[in-house]
Design an enzyme around this catalytic site. Sequence first.
Site, PDB file in Angstrom:
ATOM      1  N   ARG B  53       0.870  -1.174   0.000  1.00 57.34           N
ATOM      2  CA  ARG B  53       0.000   0.000   0.000  1.00 57.34           C
ATOM      3  C   ARG B  53       0.901   1.216   0.000  1.00 57.34           C
ATOM      4  O   ARG B  53       2.113   1.112   0.151  1.00 57.34           O
ATOM      5  CB  ARG B  53      -1.025   0.007   1.132  1.00 57.34           C
ATOM      6  CG  ARG B  53      -0.711  -0.724   2.392  1.00 57.34           C
ATOM      7  CD  ARG B  53       0.447  -0.170   3.124  1.00 57.34           C
ATOM      8  NE  ARG B  53       0.275   1.248   3.402  1.00 57.34           N
ATOM      9  CZ  ARG B  53       1.254   2.073   3.673  1.00 57.34           C
ATOM     10  NH1 ARG B  53       2.525   1.663   3.705  1.00 57.34           N
ATOM     11  NH2 ARG B  53       1.039   3.333   3.936  1.00 57.34           N
ATOM     12  N   GLY B  54       0.295   2.380  -0.166  1.00 54.44           N
ATOM     13  CA  GLY B  54       1.078   3.605  -0.333  1.00 54.44           C
ATOM     14  C   GLY B  54       1.095   3.893  -1.828  1.00 54.44           C
ATOM     15  O   GLY B  54       1.438   3.029  -2.640  1.00 54.44           O
ATOM     16  N   ALA B  55       0.723   5.125  -2.181  1.00 56.57           N
ATOM     17  CA  ALA B  55       0.516   5.443  -3.596  1.00 56.57           C
ATOM     18  C   ALA B  55       1.727   5.116  -4.471  1.00 56.57           C
ATOM     19  O   ALA B  55       1.587   4.405  -5.483  1.00 56.57           O
ATOM     20  CB  ALA B  55       0.096   6.906  -3.728  1.00 56.57           C
ATOM     21  N   ARG B  88      -7.650  -0.032  -6.732  1.00 54.95           N
ATOM     22  CA  ARG B  88      -7.704   1.075  -5.770  1.00 54.95           C
ATOM     23  C   ARG B  88      -7.993   2.334  -6.580  1.00 54.95           C
ATOM     24  O   ARG B  88      -7.143   2.778  -7.349  1.00 54.95           O
ATOM     25  CB  ARG B  88      -6.357   1.248  -5.038  1.00 54.95           C
ATOM     26  CG  ARG B  88      -5.807   0.011  -4.303  1.00 54.95           C
ATOM     27  CD  ARG B  88      -6.485  -0.252  -2.955  1.00 54.95           C
ATOM     28  NE  ARG B  88      -6.646   0.883  -2.092  1.00 54.95           N
ATOM     29  CZ  ARG B  88      -5.727   1.339  -1.211  1.00 54.95           C
ATOM     30  NH1 ARG B  88      -4.565   0.731  -1.110  1.00 54.95           N
ATOM     31  NH2 ARG B  88      -5.982   2.373  -0.453  1.00 54.95           N
ATOM     32  N   GLN B 201      -2.275   2.473   9.949  1.00 54.55           N
ATOM     33  CA  GLN B 201      -0.975   2.425   9.277  1.00 54.55           C
ATOM     34  C   GLN B 201       0.091   3.195  10.045  1.00 54.55           C
ATOM     35  O   GLN B 201       1.264   2.864   9.969  1.00 54.55           O
ATOM     36  CB  GLN B 201      -1.081   2.996   7.849  1.00 54.55           C
ATOM     37  CG  GLN B 201      -1.901   2.160   6.892  1.00 54.55           C
ATOM     38  CD  GLN B 201      -3.328   2.666   6.796  1.00 54.55           C
ATOM     39  OE1 GLN B 201      -3.868   3.244   7.737  1.00 54.55           O
ATOM     40  NE2 GLN B 201      -3.954   2.446   5.666  1.00 54.55           N
ATOM     41  N   ASP B 242      -2.111  10.745  -2.124  1.00 56.06           N
ATOM     42  CA  ASP B 242      -2.530   9.728  -3.089  1.00 56.06           C
ATOM     43  C   ASP B 242      -2.789  10.345  -4.452  1.00 56.06           C
ATOM     44  O   ASP B 242      -2.699   9.669  -5.465  1.00 56.06           O
ATOM     45  CB  ASP B 242      -3.759   8.981  -2.587  1.00 56.06           C
ATOM     46  CG  ASP B 242      -3.388   8.089  -1.417  1.00 56.06           C
ATOM     47  OD1 ASP B 242      -3.282   8.598  -0.290  1.00 56.06           O
ATOM     48  OD2 ASP B 242      -3.139   6.895  -1.647  1.00 56.06           O
ATOM     49  N   ASN B 252      -5.583  12.616   0.165  1.00 57.03           N
ATOM     50  CA  ASN B 252      -4.708  11.744   0.963  1.00 57.03           C
ATOM     51  C   ASN B 252      -5.577  11.031   1.997  1.00 57.03           C
ATOM     52  O   ASN B 252      -6.776  11.286   2.108  1.00 57.03           O
ATOM     53  CB  ASN B 252      -3.598  12.585   1.622  1.00 57.03           C
ATOM     54  CG  ASN B 252      -2.497  11.725   2.239  1.00 57.03           C
ATOM     55  OD1 ASN B 252      -2.067  10.726   1.636  1.00 57.03           O
ATOM     56  ND2 ASN B 252      -2.058  12.061   3.427  1.00 57.03           N
ATOM     57  N   LYS B 253      -4.953  10.159   2.739  1.00 60.41           N
ATOM     58  CA  LYS B 253      -5.645   9.359   3.769  1.00 60.41           C
ATOM     59  C   LYS B 253      -6.624  10.197   4.568  1.00 60.41           C
ATOM     60  O   LYS B 253      -6.316  11.322   4.966  1.00 60.41           O
ATOM     61  CB  LYS B 253      -4.588   8.775   4.709  1.00 60.41           C
ATOM     62  CG  LYS B 253      -5.125   7.951   5.844  1.00 60.41           C
ATOM     63  CD  LYS B 253      -5.836   6.711   5.351  1.00 60.41           C
ATOM     64  CE  LYS B 253      -4.965   5.899   4.432  1.00 60.41           C
ATOM     65  NZ  LYS B 253      -5.676   5.131   3.442  1.00 60.41           N
TER      66      LYS B 253
END
Lengths: 339, 339
Positions: B53-55, B88, B201, B242, B252-253
């Site tokens: 995970r993580g863009a 995603r 996370q 993201d 973003n998150k």
Amino acid sequence: MNIQGRHFTAIWYDPKTDGVRYIDQTKLPWELVIREMTTFADGIRAIRDMEVRGAPLIGVTAALAMYIGVKEGEQSPAEMAVLLNATRPTAVNLAYATDQMLRICGTEKLSAGLASRFLQRALELREEEITRCRMIGEQGLSLISEIAERKGGEPVNILTHCNAGWLATVDYGTALAPVYLAHDSGIPVHVWVDETRPRNQGAKLTTYELTQHGVPNTLIVDNAGGLLMQQGKVDLVLVGADRITANGDVVNKVGTYLKALAASDNQVPFYVAAPPSTFDQQTATGRDVPIEERSKNEVLFTDDHGSSIAPEGTPVHNPGFDITPARLVTGYLDGTILA
Amino acid sequence: MNIQGRHFTAIWYDPKTDGVRYIDQTKLPWELVIREMTTFADGIRAIRDMEVRGAPLIGVTAALAMYIGVKEGEQSPAEMAVLLNATRPTAVNLAYATDQMLRICGTEKLSAGLASRFLQRALELREEEITRCRMIGEQGLSLISEIAERKGGEPVNILTHCNAGWLATVDYGTALAPVYLAHDSGIPVHVWVDETRPRNQGAKLTTYELTQHGVPNTLIVDNAGGLLMQQGKVDLVLVGADRITANGDVVNKVGTYLKALAASDNQVPFYVAAPPSTFDQQTATGRDVPIEERSKNEVLFTDDHGSSIAPEGTPVHNPGFDITPARLVTGYLDGTILA
């Protein structure tokens, strides 16, 4: 308000046993456990371990604990007040309640007559909180009605943080009192419930009491409320308070400030509901209020069975409250002047 | 960056086995599990189930999955790109990576030569992300140095949300790259780590990678960052992204927006670190980006063993991202122009 169709309050006096009974909120939503406070030490423990919590409720609990303590006759009322005030430093309602109790005894020695006056005053304080919460509900009801009219029958979406419902007071609640009154009068309402980490009072208590009373609600993580406001999915934010200082700053459950910022940024009205016992004219601003630092285990362990959420040895900082500056508050619902 | 003193990246190609290996991030911080991606379906699953995970990292993973897929020869690159992009929806890096891969094949049939060119391009994209993250680190290092000088040797307190460290990229990270470079060059830094509900996370990955690399850090709940900024305990906010739209909005998150509001309200600089693959010039504003709605179980269950945090049947809404308007961003660290 109701649990499984039956009316409950968070704490009450049972004249048959001359005892104080309360709902143990650490067991909710899984079990409805009613406990009896039989000693003053029980009262201290109930507040410290958060079996009872919520600023107005801990005030009433403290008053009733002082009655139990006077019956026991082991400590003076002044000593009891000091012990009670030290259990939770942030909410001012504790100090308000113990102060009210001390006013009726002066330097009088412990006696049966004093115990009876303590019981009477504690029950008055309990009734005052209930009445005040009902009045807060009516103030807020007019706000919700206006929004409902504007929305032409669509549900009014209200976001709340932590638990400021009847479980946090004695009955009705502060922030949730207007919600219950609106629901009971047929106005369609829906509540976005912040889970309220680390103790999850929203996830555990607010969802529980709303659902038990039949009010539609949806659980969200604390991070989500800003997006919902950006998307126009929140019509009103209603929160309670642990202390409102002379300048109008609101000290409430940590994270409240972030929702106030988002409400302001998205022109969503942000109201704080609290009885007079929460207003502290002796303290100038929110920055002058001690912020309770709580155990790191509240953050690391989400229930008794789960594993730690972080690697072993991770340092944790766990402040319980934050400060919402008065400039971010649209209005206060204190059960006196209509909003 | 390091785990137990040994250098790791989040994903790598193993020429001995002609295979792709990656750290399964769903097992951290409890176990360091290295998995092999042997089929294209493995790659899809790794991204969908958030083993990676993580863009920036999901972009690189997608590129390597397309190499594996071309070797398998069961689907065309265009078909693979469609499947990958659907895993995603919010991060633009996925679409960037699959687009880069498609550009090198045109309408060419699957062949060994094509596979080799796919491998080469995927590894180039991986190297580009590493290089870019290192450059982001250098940009941010100058910011941190300035603050450190002003503080005369006191640690620089940096707040971050989610995980935008080396586990979210390939190495160094985006938001954390400056932190690592500062730490490695002897500047005292301390990181406030938002736990980042619902998937935690921050609690699981950011604390882990910072501690493994020796960087002092403290875990906080997402609700606490506003208070810390009010108290002057945050010198700088650094987050990843993201997707950054043409007007500078940052997707973003979920919860990032709330921290940006608090930073702005307390005059704390708020920087967004992201490589060029995260910038989406095709999308006008943050409001035009699809916000991924994720499973309610992410909210209700904090680990595999715990009980639900809310009463059974509680409705849940779980959006994964929010939008930080460009006006709240002090600056962007993209590894090109110095901040």
